[in-house]
Design a protein around this motif. Structure first.
Motif, mmCIF file in Angstrom:
data_model
loop_
_atom_site.group_PDB
_atom_site.id
_atom_site.type_symbol
_atom_site.label_atom_id
_atom_site.label_comp_id
_atom_site.label_asym_id
_atom_site.label_seq_id
_atom_site.Cartn_x
_atom_site.Cartn_y
_atom_site.Cartn_z
ATOM 1 N N LEU A 1 -8.281 -2.910 1.435
ATOM 2 C CA LEU A 1 -7.472 -3.908 0.740
ATOM 3 C C LEU A 1 -8.342 -4.866 -0.068
ATOM 4 C CD1 LEU A 1 -4.917 -4.860 3.556
ATOM 5 C CD2 LEU A 1 -4.577 -3.261 1.666
ATOM 6 N N SER B 1 -2.995 4.035 -2.750
ATOM 7 C CA SER B 1 -3.212 2.916 -3.667
ATOM 8 C C SER B 1 -2.847 1.587 -3.017
ATOM 9 C CB SER B 1 -2.374 3.114 -4.942
ATOM 10 O OG SER B 1 -0.993 3.216 -4.634
ATOM 11 N N VAL B 2 -3.410 0.512 -3.606
ATOM 12 C CA VAL B 2 -3.166 -0.858 -3.167
ATOM 13 C C VAL B 2 -2.632 -1.639 -4.357
ATOM 14 C CG1 VAL B 2 -4.168 -2.945 -2.183
ATOM 15 C CG2 VAL B 2 -5.085 -0.702 -1.532
ATOM 16 N N THR C 1 -6.452 -0.864 -6.712
ATOM 17 C CA THR C 1 -7.222 0.126 -5.976
ATOM 18 C C THR C 1 -8.603 0.310 -6.595
ATOM 19 O OG1 THR C 1 -5.138 1.302 -5.630
ATOM 20 C CG2 THR C 1 -7.146 2.451 -5.013
ATOM 21 N N LEU D 1 -2.014 4.937 1.910
ATOM 22 C CA LEU D 1 -3.425 4.565 1.985
ATOM 23 C C LEU D 1 -4.143 5.421 3.035
ATOM 24 C CD1 LEU D 1 -5.134 2.436 0.507
ATOM 25 C CD2 LEU D 1 -4.840 0.950 2.490
ATOM 26 N N CYS E 1 -8.742 -0.482 7.194
ATOM 27 C CA CYS E 1 -7.621 -0.804 6.320
ATOM 28 C C CYS E 1 -7.896 -2.103 5.561
ATOM 29 C CB CYS E 1 -6.348 -0.913 7.149
ATOM 30 S SG CYS E 1 -4.829 -0.971 6.170
ATOM 31 N N ASP F 1 -1.840 -2.576 -9.720
ATOM 32 C CA ASP F 1 -2.687 -1.646 -8.978
ATOM 33 C C ASP F 1 -4.116 -2.183 -8.958
ATOM 34 O OD1 ASP F 1 -4.104 0.463 -7.890
ATOM 35 O OD2 ASP F 1 -3.071 2.005 -9.047
ATOM 36 N N THR G 1 0.854 -1.182 0.000
ATOM 37 C CA THR G 1 0.000 0.000 0.000
ATOM 38 C C THR G 1 0.892 1.234 0.000
ATOM 39 O OG1 THR G 1 -0.176 0.274 2.414
ATOM 40 C CG2 THR G 1 -1.715 -1.249 1.359
ATOM 41 N N ARG G 2 0.427 2.272 -0.676
ATOM 42 C CA ARG G 2 1.191 3.515 -0.769
ATOM 43 C C ARG G 2 0.300 4.682 -0.343
ATOM 44 N NH1 ARG G 2 3.374 2.271 -6.932
ATOM 45 N NH2 ARG G 2 4.410 0.280 -6.440
ATOM 46 N N SER H 1 1.530 3.129 4.561
ATOM 47 C CA SER H 1 2.302 2.429 3.536
ATOM 48 C C SER H 1 2.900 1.171 4.156
ATOM 49 C CB SER H 1 3.421 3.321 2.985
ATOM 50 O OG SER H 1 2.893 4.465 2.343
ATOM 51 N N PRO I 1 -10.385 3.804 -1.150
ATOM 52 C CA PRO I 1 -9.548 4.773 -0.436
ATOM 53 C C PRO I 1 -9.869 6.211 -0.846
ATOM 54 C CG PRO I 1 -8.209 3.006 -1.370
ATOM 55 C CD PRO I 1 -9.578 2.860 -1.950
#
Length: 259
Positions: A50, A60-61, A69, A10, A46, A67, A7-8, A24, A56
């Motif tokens: 996912l 991103s996931v 997301t 999130l 969270c 990706d 995750t980035r 992240s 979100p």
């Protein structure tokens, strides 16, 4: 070691309430990662991002570099992500083996086509999965009469029927007796070791977390405050403060035996 889940930044906000804030994380192949924190820390929010139940607000996931997301739960499941829930969800009117057969039929895109004779299909594989989770002897019992711990093991077999790359387990031992908790998480650890499945789980029982996790991440008020192995988390003053109010220190196994 390959990254299975990432995750980035999130983030999820509900109006003015930020439930998850800039989280992240990375989960590697064959890793058993615990996500812990006090009630309201953002763990379930969270998880829901996912798995696609929530989209979100930001961030991103990524699954195996792709990706995902905003994809629907069904699409994410088809990508190889399994999930177990705090409250078990099985077909009470069906037998144990029939529940696993239904999962296998879904995995093979066969549910609508073969319903008249579904009870005859994939029985051998269903029994293999039940053997894996210690439920083979109860294969022909109806789920309505099972003990709660047995339902949890059945739910794990159902999740494994999809041959997941990633397994999300939201408080897998909730409602179970202490001995059942240890047995279920040892079973999960064995599956991680033997099959290379990556597992991310939330849990309130610290004995379970410390006994089986390869790594632990800690959320507080939606923010990630710590990430490390058991000893690092046990001795982190921030974790002790937010998770136990600063009044109790996590003990090592040796210290617990001496107490």
């Amino acid at each position: 070691m390959s990254v299975v889940l990432e995750t980035r930044g999130l983030t999820k906000a509900f109006g003015g309430l930020v439930a998850v804030n800039d989280v992240s994380l990375q989960l590697h192949k064959g890793e058993l990662l615990a996500l812990i924190g006090p009630n309201g820390a953002g763990k379930s929010t969270c998880f829901n991002m996912l798995m696609g139940q929530l989209r979100p607000t930001k961030g991103s996931v990524h699954l195996m570099g792709e990706d995902i997301t905003g994809l629907s739960p069904r699409v994410i499941w088809r990508r190889g992500v399994g999930r177990t829930f705090q409250i078990t969800a099985t077909y009470a009117s069906m037998t144990v083996v029939e529940n696993v057969q239904m999962a296998l039929l879904s995995h093979n895109h066969q549910v609508l086509k073969v319903l008249p004779y579904a009870h005859k299909m994939h029985r051998d594989r269903a029994h293999e999965l039940l053997e894996m989770v210690g439920m083979a002897e109860q294969a022909d019992r109806h789920c309505a009469v099972l003990a709660y711990g047995d339902l949890k093991r059945l739910e794990l077999a159902i999740a494994l029927a999809h041959e997941p790359t990633l397994l999300l387990m939201d408080e897998p031992t909730a409602g179970m007796a202490p001995r059942e908790r240890i047995a279920l998480m040892q079973l999960t650890a064995d599956i991680v070791r033997d099959q290379g499945v990556s597992v991310l789980f939330t849990e309130h029982d610290m004995d379970v977390v410390f006994a089986h996790s390869h790594r632990i991440m800690v959320l507080n008020r939606g923010q990630l405050i710590a990430d490390g192995n058991v000893e690092a988390i046990r001795n982190d003053p921030r974790v002790q403060e937010v998770y136990l109010g600063g009044g109790t220190v996590f003990k090592s196994e040796d210290e617990a035996e001496d107490a």
